[in-house]
Every structure is written in structure tokens, then in C-alpha cells.
Design an enzyme around this catalytic site. Sequence first.
Site, short mmCIF file in Angstrom:
data_model
loop_
_atom_site.label_atom_id
_atom_site.label_comp_id
_atom_site.label_asym_id
_atom_site.label_seq_id
_atom_site.Cartn_x
_atom_site.Cartn_y
_atom_site.Cartn_z
N SER A 40 52.98 0.19 -127.22
CA SER A 40 52.19 1.02 -126.59
C SER A 40 50.87 1.50 -127.13
CB SER A 40 53.01 2.11 -125.91
OG SER A 40 52.43 3.23 -124.92
N ASP A 79 45.79 2.35 -123.01
CA ASP A 79 46.42 2.43 -124.25
C ASP A 79 46.65 0.90 -124.42
OD1 ASP A 79 48.55 2.26 -122.21
OD2 ASP A 79 49.84 3.44 -123.49
#
Length: 449
Positions: A100, A240
Site C-alpha cells: 500500500s 497510494d
Amino acid sequence: MGKYFGTDGFRGEANIDLTVEHAYKVGRFLGWHLGKNKKRPKVVIGKDTRRSSYMFEHALVAGLTASGANAYMLYVTTTPSVSYVVRTEQFDCGIMISASHNPYYDNGIKLINAKGHKMEAEIEDQIEAYIDGEIGELPFATKSDIGRATDYASGRNRYIGYLISLATRSFKNVKVGLDCSNGSSSSIAKNVFETLGAEVYVINNEPDGTNINTNCGSTHIEILKGYVKENHLDVGFAYDGDADRCIAVDENGMEVNGDLILYVCGKYMKEHGALNNNTVVTTIMSNLGLYKAFDKAGIDYEKTAVGDKYVYENMSKNGHGLGGEQSGHIIFSKFATTGDGILTSLKVMEAMLEQKQSLGQLVRDVEIYPQILENVKVRDKKDAREDADVIAAVEAVEKELGEDGRILVRESGTEPLVRVMVEAKSHEICREYVDRVVKVLRQKGHVIE
């Protein structure tokens, strides 16, 4: 939370905390477990742009096929695309290789069940037991029962088509900035916005394996803020590493975080009769200013533990249609089962275009309380959080703040951190109280300097 699997999968530094042997065993167990009720289970795999994602992909494929499962590779794609493909194309499981928003040298394995949700904790517990040798060796598939690996980039293309189909009108003549964080959205976001007619300005979309999340994306929103102002853009969106988060920037270069996105979309959905139960699901990290704005708009809300997993559980259980986190994980349950950064940006565009207002105009009624969040690296998260002196310091701050603010101290679900957050009427008050609690953590020897 288990030994290896946290709130967002198995995550750690590549080949230190998370090794290829771990990945292989995850694949071995999943292939065997899914194959107990189905001779030839199908597992779809996506990855982000980290250099280590390639070796983990191959290790997972080796484990899956050795246990008799077929592996289908989406290659570089987003986490929500894996969830979409799993649930719409009858896969037994999905795997996303990503850490992530973490630095490039970290990586992770996120497991997605057949419904497109995050994998059940019981399955993760069994995988951990297998990794630690608490379950005996699993049988290998032999002869024609050995699985095979298949190129499945077409699945990602169908996901792109799905996103495009959700737009309610053309984006023509709208100048949109996209910060792809040198991650998963690099292969998707520009395509979607250009197809919808936007004038697209893209930054940080040249991944090299080591630049994902490096001074870019949703965790470094100041880059996009400056870019939007310098180029006189109408709006900007930053994602992200695996594109399950979105943080926006308005036409004035001001940050519009997950809380403000929930307000914009929640109010728009309410006015169009699309806000299920008149309720938005938030987490305990959402700002006091958001709740005051919801009260003024006549919108109800619920609070969950931090993590889009818990937000979705609440939404699913209670039939709510919108929920999310301040960090930019936003879930529209009618369209997705996980946070989806690109989908979120499309829904913000819808609210802007249908109401003929800029993003800055849509958020002007929300007064966000100053907030300071400090991530403190500690030796042991649990020991630090449960220290009697730390608890006493937190309780003292709570009493002094009263109804004019709040303090929240919690353990990170994915990193060796204790997060200390204070909201109050001024930045100075926030700083004072955060420092007070961090000082106690340091005095008690919990902090890694």
C-alpha cells in the site's frame, strides 16, 4: 490480529519480515485449502510496482500450482481491481501483492475471498499455523493435477471499462491532475480520465521499482497541491501505492482528505436519495469538524475501529452505502467491496459536475478542527499502549480537553508504531498534548530513538 497478518494483510520488509518462503507457503496452503471442495480452484493475482512484487508473484504462483490450483495473473494493477475481478468472474480467491502506502522496500500479501471481501481471519490463522509448522506437510499435486499459470491482463481491462461506465457525464473541459504515486494507478487512472474527456495532467506515473510512494502520492499530498496551483487545474487526485486510497486537492490547492470526501459524497447522495439509511460510516480517526458538518446537514453517522475492513463490515451488516477513512479509503458499497481510489475520484467528479460547483465550494461549510497525529516508533506496541503511566497521561489530557477536543492513542495495525492523535481548537493545544503523551512514552523507555 495474528502473528503475520495484520489489519491489511501480511506486510513487512521484503525478504526480512516477508520472504519468498512465506509467499510460497501462502500459495501452497490456499491452493490446498480451496482444492478441498473444488478440484481445480482458480486464484487471480495482482501486484503493485515494487521490485520485490515480481519475486513474490512467482513464489505465490509456484505454491498455488504445486497444490493444484490455477493462477491467473493480472500483473501490475490496483487492489480494488483484484476484488472486482474475483467477485465478477467467479474466482475462488484473489491475492494482491502490495504494501500500500509503505516504502518500496516493504511489501505485503493481501488475501481476498470469493465475494471480493478481505479474507476471513480464520483462514489467515490457518495459514499462519502452516507457516509455523503447526500443520503437517500438505500433499503436492501430481501429473495432470498440477495447476497452471495464465496471463489474465484482460481482467484488468474489463475493470477499466467498468470504471468508465460509472461516469454520469463527460469530463470535457475539466483540467484534472493525477498523482499516481509511481504505483498501481500508473497503468489505469490516466486511461480512465482521458477516455471520459478530461484534460489530464499526470505526475509520478513512471515506476522503476524503487520510487513507489517516494515523495509522491496520497501520503505526500503537498506535491499535488503545488502542481494543481502552478498549472491552474480544476481539481487533483492523489492515490497510494495500490490505489485503494484517494486524497483530493481543490482548485485552490487545498487538501481535501477522506473526511471531506465523505462529506461531499454523503451530502450529494442524500440530496439525490441515494444515501442508504441516511448514514455514513466513519472511523474513530475522523475529525470532529466532520461530525458537526454532518449534524448540520442532517446526516447520521457511525464510528468503527480504524481500517477499511471494519468500515466495510459495518456497512455490510447494516446496509449502509457510504463509508471510509480520513486517510482516503472510501467505500461505495453499491459499486465496490473495498476502498477504490480511482472510483472515489470519479464519484467526487460526479458531485462537482452534477451540482456545477468546484470542489472548494463543496467543502466550504466544513470547519475542520486542527489535528496533530504523531507516529511513535516503539519496541512493543502492546506494552507501550497498556503502560499504566501512559494510560494516566491520556486520561489527564481527555479530562482537560473536555468537549473542546479529543485524544486518541492506538497501535498501528501494520507497523511497529503507536499513533498519538489530538484534536483541539488550536494547533498549539494539539502540539502541547501530543508532546505530553510522547514524553511519557519516551521516559518509560518504549520509544526507539
